[in-house]
Scaffold this active site. Structure first.
Site, PDB file in Angstrom:
ATOM      1  N   ARG A 218       0.871  -1.313  -0.010  1.00  0.00           N
ATOM      2  CA  ARG A 218      -0.022  -0.024   0.039  1.00  0.00           C
ATOM      3  C   ARG A 218       0.683   1.196   0.262  1.00  0.00           C
ATOM      4  NH1 ARG A 218      -2.501   0.905   5.582  1.00  0.00           N
ATOM      5  NH2 ARG A 218      -0.355   1.396   5.895  1.00  0.00           N
ATOM      6  N   ARG A 228      12.789   5.385   0.466  1.00  0.00           N
ATOM      7  CA  ARG A 228      12.758   3.988   0.886  1.00  0.00           C
ATOM      8  C   ARG A 228      12.403   3.075  -0.137  1.00  0.00           C
ATOM      9  NH1 ARG A 228      10.159   6.536   5.883  1.00  0.00           N
ATOM     10  NH2 ARG A 228       8.527   5.585   5.178  1.00  0.00           N
TER      11      ARG A 228
END
Length: 416
Positions: A218, A228
């Site tokens: 998600r 990241r």
């Protein structure tokens, strides 16, 4: 307005209305803060500040288990805050992660150099550690052991990207599977659940992996924007040269193919989730475990083949979340919910999707598990257009009235 997002879902409007009227107390009973020590009250303040999805279900646990799980969560939140803080140099971060479990026994230890939003759990760690030391030894042993193992696992992945699908499983084990293992051991230590719940680490690990993989899937765009990468290279390299390419509109087809592959991989944990939940006997433990899992499969259904994953945030509706929270209180209801979202995903599987065969296979296994004991009633609501319109109008007017008259100190649900 939450109620407008649930138009067309009358059961959600009903449950939002019921929740607003106090139905939340069925799954989130009010705590007696007056009987707590000052540091324990502080711990619950931090719990509510740092966790939107778990605070409510933690506070609904029975007896001393509630405090043990609260402290367990805060200790791991503090550890995770160290891992997430990109301003801490590696030469300082690695020893912190390796030694973090020892700080539980140092009354004055705290860390004041973090820039993360949850840094208060590090700055006021003495309030958390003193309550840790107030727990029974059986709880302390579990929390310290999991903190130790998780710290070393986090340090391992600081300079190592998630490459293979096996490494994805390993990373998720360190940051979430161990949480499932630790919680299961706490459940058994409290004697609210059988010893076998704490011993079966494979099922407990799957509980954590399913939640963590759902979050990673998600949060693709948010993680990209923060620099990241948690999507495994073995998956994304099949469809793009760089994982960030998926955010470009011209690469949507490849992005969806990778997304669906990862959703399919996450779904393989669902049979273990069903097996784990079927063992639980205590109602508060069952609610604690089941609610996040049904939220996760609802989220996976919303994410599957959804371009919005690469353009914004995919969240389930608040009315949907409230409905799941109020319904997921027994095994038959959970099986029914899982069956519903499995069917939703099935209806979205494309003929041209590269993972189609694997997706259909795991969906078939899940459907078999959800129907293994008895045919489950449908959760669908068939209402006439006239009734639906009248019900929605009445609910909307009632919601507006309640929102206008609700006292400032009243409790609402912590959003997921």
């Amino acid at each position: 307005m939450d109620i407008l997002k649930s138009l067309g879902h009358p059961e959600e409007i009903y449950n939002l209305f019921k929740f607003k009227m106090g139905g939340c107390r069925a799954v989130m009973p009010k705590l007696d803060y007056e009987s707590m020590s000052e540091t324990l009250r502080t711990c619950y303040v931090y719990l509510n500040q740092t966790s939107r999805s778990f605070a409510a279900v933690i506070q609904a646990l029975d007896g001393e288990l509630r405090h043990a799980v609260c402290i367990f969560y805060l200790v791991l939140r503090a550890l995770d805050t160290v891992e997430d803080d990109m301003t801490i140099p590696l030469e300082k971060k690695v020893p912190l992660l390796h030694d973090f479990h020892t700080f539980l026994y140092e009354p004055d230890w705290c860390f004041t150099e973090s820039k993360e939003k949850d840094r208060q759990v590090l700055e006021d760690f003495p309030s958390i550690s003193v309550e840790f030391r107030n727990l029974g030894q059986e709880y302390q042993d579990v929390i310290s052991d999991i903190c130790h193992r998780m710290g070393f696992g986090m340090a391992e992945f600081l300079e190592k990207k998630v490459g293979t699908m096996q490494e994805w499983d390993k990373y998720c084990h360190y940051v979430a599977g161990l949480v499932g293992v630790g919680l299961s051991r706490l459940f058994s230590a409290s004697q609210l659940e059988d010893p076998e719940v704490g011993r079966d680490t494979e099922l407990a690990n799957s509980m954590g992996l399913f939640l963590q993989k759902t979050n990673i899937i998600r949060d693709y765009l948010e993680d990209q924007q923060e620099g990241r990468v948690f999507w495994p290279q073995e998956a994304w390299s099949q469809f793009a040269s760089h994982v960030e390419d998926f955010a470009q509109p011209q690469n949507l087809s490849s992005a969806l193919a990778c997304l669906n592959l990862l959703v399919t991989d996450a779904l393989r944990h669902v049979p273990d989730v069903i097996a784990y939940l079927s063992r639980l006997r205590n109602q508060s433990v069952f609610n604690f475990c089941a609610i996040p899992q049904v939220m996760a499969i609802a989220t996976l259904s919303a994410c599957y083949n959804n371009p919005q994953v690469f353009q914004g945030v995919v969240k389930i509706r608040k009315g949907q979340a409230v409905t799941l929270m109020m319904e997921a209180t027994n095994m038959q209801a959970v099986q029914s919910i899982i069956a519903q979202y499995t069917q939703e995903i099935l209806q979205k599987v494309s003929l041209s999707d590269p993972s189609r065969d694997k997706t259909l296979c795991i969906l078939g296994v899940i459907q078999e598990k959800t129907l293994s004991k008895t045919a489950l009633p449908s959760r669908a609501h068939h209402l006439s257009p006239f009734y639906l319109s009248a019900a929605m109008l009445l609910a909307a007017l009632s919601w507006q009235y309640l929102s206008a008259t609700q006292s400032p100190g009243s409790t609402d649900m912590q959003g997921s």
